[in-house]
Design an enzyme around this catalytic site. Structure first.
Site, PDB file in Angstrom:
ATOM      1  CG  HIS A 217      -8.679  -5.360   1.904  1.00  0.00           C
ATOM      2  ND1 HIS A 217      -9.002  -5.474   0.579  1.00  0.00           N
ATOM      3  CD2 HIS A 217      -7.720  -6.292   2.135  1.00  0.00           C
ATOM      4  CE1 HIS A 217      -8.272  -6.427   0.029  1.00  0.00           C
ATOM      5  NE2 HIS A 217      -7.489  -6.948   0.964  1.00  0.00           N
TER       6      HIS A 217
ATOM      7  CG  HIS B 191      -2.031   0.975   1.158  1.00  0.00           C
ATOM      8  ND1 HIS B 191      -3.171   0.759   0.417  1.00  0.00           N
ATOM      9  CD2 HIS B 191      -2.185   2.190   1.729  1.00  0.00           C
ATOM     10  CE1 HIS B 191      -3.980   1.792   0.535  1.00  0.00           C
ATOM     11  NE2 HIS B 191      -3.415   2.677   1.323  1.00  0.00           N
TER      12      HIS B 191
ATOM     13  CG  HIS C  36     -10.626   3.336   2.355  1.00  0.00           C
ATOM     14  ND1 HIS C  36     -11.280   3.630   3.524  1.00  0.00           N
ATOM     15  CD2 HIS C  36      -9.301   3.422   2.650  1.00  0.00           C
ATOM     16  CE1 HIS C  36     -10.407   3.902   4.482  1.00  0.00           C
ATOM     17  NE2 HIS C  36      -9.198   3.790   3.966  1.00  0.00           N
TER      18      HIS C  36
END
Length: 730
Positions: free
Chosen positions: A90, A42, A88
């Site tokens: 998960h 990420h 966004h």
């Protein structure tokens, strides 16, 4: 440190060995946590960086490209548009409302940290099958979260797109886009510079919400994933509104050296990235951080992803100004550190050093993987088919959740706040005026995962051209693109192959159209128990035109118009079509071919027709083919009256529902036909289809009352989503 503990921090054993080698000593637990988030997919893009370098990121309008909080593109008159798209995913599956809400809040902070005032939001959403027990709850929660945050902030959600597929059953996608307007001489960067300059924490207090959010977003889902609710942040849009106004006010004082949103990995990523961009060190005193919970430890403070927080590097001697402004707005403000010239990121806890890591080791020296990948397999061919009656097919497609009316979603969004919205949700692209100028911005979000799955290269190239074509349908020229690349597990060669070839397709199309990629996000590990989502490279494109508002719409609205098709005239191409999926349950065939350079000629011609005021209607022909596009043009909505259309010629099922890129339905006064054709170059074909009038859609074997078709289109999704939540919905 044992393997299971290393994994808990988000590192592999090989990466932990690298930490030991580079540091020359065992790291503290706090330092291991910092490496875990900064080296996560990420934050570090360690699996994607080698491929992202192939994207075109420069152009005559580009002021800021990838690497900053958002991209910035010049629109003239000393103004620029700042924009970005992020995922966004998960968090939204685990906690739909807060996951979606904080996704919107985070993307807005990325924009206003650059000095831009947000003016528009888009969303790109993916959910599982309608009959999956979780889908309805996810739709309700995600839409409410987007509405709850954007509406409270006073930023209009002007468009987006929503699709459904079984591959998203266990992993919904929530991609949020924000754009803002900024003066070219007032752009702020996330850079720490000037040894001795103070570092300020501003905004909300830090809590334990969101800890390990970045590492969680870099993992696949498995059994027990829903127990990760503590890693989902909790948002407060009212705090963010105060933070927005306070930051913009401080920016007017000319005292900021650098400013950065505390997003993924919170205080850690914001401070490390600022120091990395400035080639500096940074010293943080964690005990000075405003906290809302007692007993918090350095590890928790550094990794918390509590929302509505910013980190600011200020000119030394200007401290009183930041206190004055943020206290006026009733926000937390604390001097928590200073910039150093030692190149080391250091953290202290009540005077004791708890972390000391060379800044470059967390940024430039983060792992970069050239993961093995395989060329995507050829898709299965389209078999011989028995086609149902055309009217039955059209009725079925208009009720398909990918096509049917999504007013239920966007009526919950305030898409007119700010009074600048010219064209809102439900059209080919949204259009906003730029106050005080003769400029108009257009926005569109686009992705067809079926096409990308069947051929990542051709499929992604087609999505770029379709986004640009949608902008052209409202008279705008694409000036920049941001992406949100949602794929499965990059450690699987076939998934990495999808990603690599998708990047190649995007790069080729963007180069041919002259549209740079100025910002973006990569979201990998979108799979649940080994089942990956469809490869979903979400794209958001920004367009521009100057002059007066374009008088063109996507609905016929009156009788007596001549209807024509420009571009690709007839196609029986069923590969990757919605027809195949909805009617035959097939995902097969090559997606439609695309020639970006030829598309550019079509877009240029369409913009000329609109600028000259020669056409009243322009509507892209894509999902569902010609018949679906014509039906959509017949429907009413807003101030537009529903109207029928009669189309001449023989049209069988493949011609009616086959899909191809490079086709646009236009409508105009018949007296203007000569002028319309005169503005089309020889390379852009034109075909007269028929004329508007009456109450029926008549084409080929289809004879249907528009009112009945529209009723089916308007109510199918709304009836499903408004159905009472059963005990199976969780």
């Amino acid at each position: 440190m044992k393997a299971e503990e290393v994994k808990r921090h988000g590192l592999t054993m090989a990466e932990y060995e690298r930490v030991l080698e580079k540091l020359g000593r065992p790291p503290t637990d706090t330092e291991v946590g910092v490496f875990g988030v900064m080296w996560s997919e990420h934050c570090s893009y360690k699996s994607s960086r080698v491929h992202l370098r192939r994207l075109p990121t420069k152009g005559p309008r580009v002021l800021i490209g990838p690497g900053e909080n958002a991209g910035v593109v010049d629109i003239g008159d000393d103004l620029a548009v700042c924009f970005k798209m992020e995922s966004h995913n998960h968090p939204s599956y685990i906690e739909p409302y807060q996951g979606a809400a904080t996704g919107v809040g985070g993307i807005m902070r990325d924009v206003f940290t650059m000095g831009a005032r947000p003016v528009a939001l888009l969303d790109s959403l993916r959910f599982g099958r309608l009959d999956h027990p979780k889908t309805r709850t996810l739709v309700h929660g995600v839409v409410a979260g987007i509405a709850g945050y954007g509406n409270c902030m006073g930023v209009p959600t002007v468009g987006g797109e929503t699709r459904f597929d079984a591959s998203y059953d266990g992993n919904c996608l929530v991609n949020a886009f924000c754009a803002g307007i900024v003066r070219k001489d007032r752009i702020f960067l996330g850079t720490a510079a000037g040894p001795g300059n103070p570092v300020f924490y501003v905004g909300a207090r830090t809590g334990r919400d969101g800890i390990h959010g970045a590492t969680m977003a870099s993992e696949s889902f498995g059994e027990g994933s829903e127990e990760k609710r503590p890693t989902v942040q909790v948002g407060d849009p009212f705090q963010e509104k105060l933070l927005l106004e306070a930051c913009l006010e401080l920016m007017d004082r000319n005292v900021i050296v650098g400013i950065q949103d505390m997003g993924a990995a919170g205080l850690t990523s914001s401070s490390v990235e600022m120091a990395g961009r400035g080639g500096a060190g940074l010293h943080l005193h964690l005990d000075r951080v405003p906290m809302r919970e007692t007993g918090m430890l350095p590890y928790e403070i550094l990794l918390s992803e509590s929302q509505e927080r910013m980190l600011i590097v200020l000119e030394k001697g200007k401290e009183a100004e930041v206190f004055e402004i943020f206290q006026k707005w009733d926000l937390q403000v604390a001097e928590v550190g200073q910039v150093s010239d030692d190149g080391v990121w250091r953290c202290y806890w009540h005077g004791e050093e708890v972390a000391a890591i060379p800044t470059s080791l967390l940024t430039d020296d983060a792992p970069v993987y050239e993961r093995p990948w395989t060329e995507p397999a050829a898709p299965p061919p389209v078999p011989e088919l028995v086609h149902p009656p055309a009217l039955d097919v059209l009725t079925k497609l208009l009720s398909d959740p990918d096509i049917s009316d999504k007013t239920w979603i966007w009526r919950q969004y305030d898409h007119q706040v700010g009074t600048d919205s010219i064209t809102g949700p439900g059209s080919d692209a949204a259009v906003l005026r730029v106050k005080g100028t003769d400029k108009f911005l257009a926005f569109v979000a686009e992705c067809n995962g079926r096409h990308v799955y069947l051929d990542p290269y051709r499929g992604t190239m087609g999505q770029v051209t379709e986004a640009a074509r949608n902008l052209a349908c409202v008279g705008a020229e694409g000036i920049g693109l941001t992406d949100c690349l949602n794929f499965g597990n990059p450690e699987r060669p076939e998934i990495m192959g999808q990603f690599a070839r998708s990047i190649d397709g995007m790069a080729e199309a963007c180069k041919a159209l002259g549209i740079p990629v100025v910002s973006g996000n990569v979201s990998l590990y979108n799979e649940t128990e080994g089942t990956s989502i469809l490869p979903t490279p979400g794209l958001a494109m920004v367009g521009l035109y100057t002059g007066t508002a374009r008088q063109v719409r996507a609905r016929f609205g009156r009788a007596g118009l001549e209807v024509a098709l420009i571009g690709v005239l007839a196609t029986r191409h069923l590969g990757g079509s919605l027809y195949l999926r909805a009617i035959h349950g097939l995902l097969a065939g090559d997606p439609p071919p695309v020639v970006p350079t030829w598309e550019r000629e079509l877009h240029d011609a369409l913009r000329r027709l609109i600028a000259e005021g020669l056409i009243e209607v322009a509507h892209d022909c894509s999902d569902g083919g010609l018949a679906v596009a014509l039906a959509e043009c017949c429907f009413g909505g807003g101030s537009v009256t529903p109207i029928g259309v009669t189309i001449q010629g023989d049209w069988d099922v493949p011609l009616l529902f086959g899909e191809a890129h490079g086709r646009v339905i236009i409508a105009y006064d018949p007296a203007l036909q000569t002028k319309v054709r005169g503005l089309l170059p020889a390379t852009v074909p034109w075909l007269r289809l028929g004329e508007t009038g009456g109450t029926e859609l008549s084409i080929g074997a289809i004879r249907a009352e528009v009112a009945e078709l529209e009723k089916n289109f308007r109510h199918s999704f709304a009836d499903w989503v408004d159905a009472r939540l059963t005990t199976g919905d969780a």
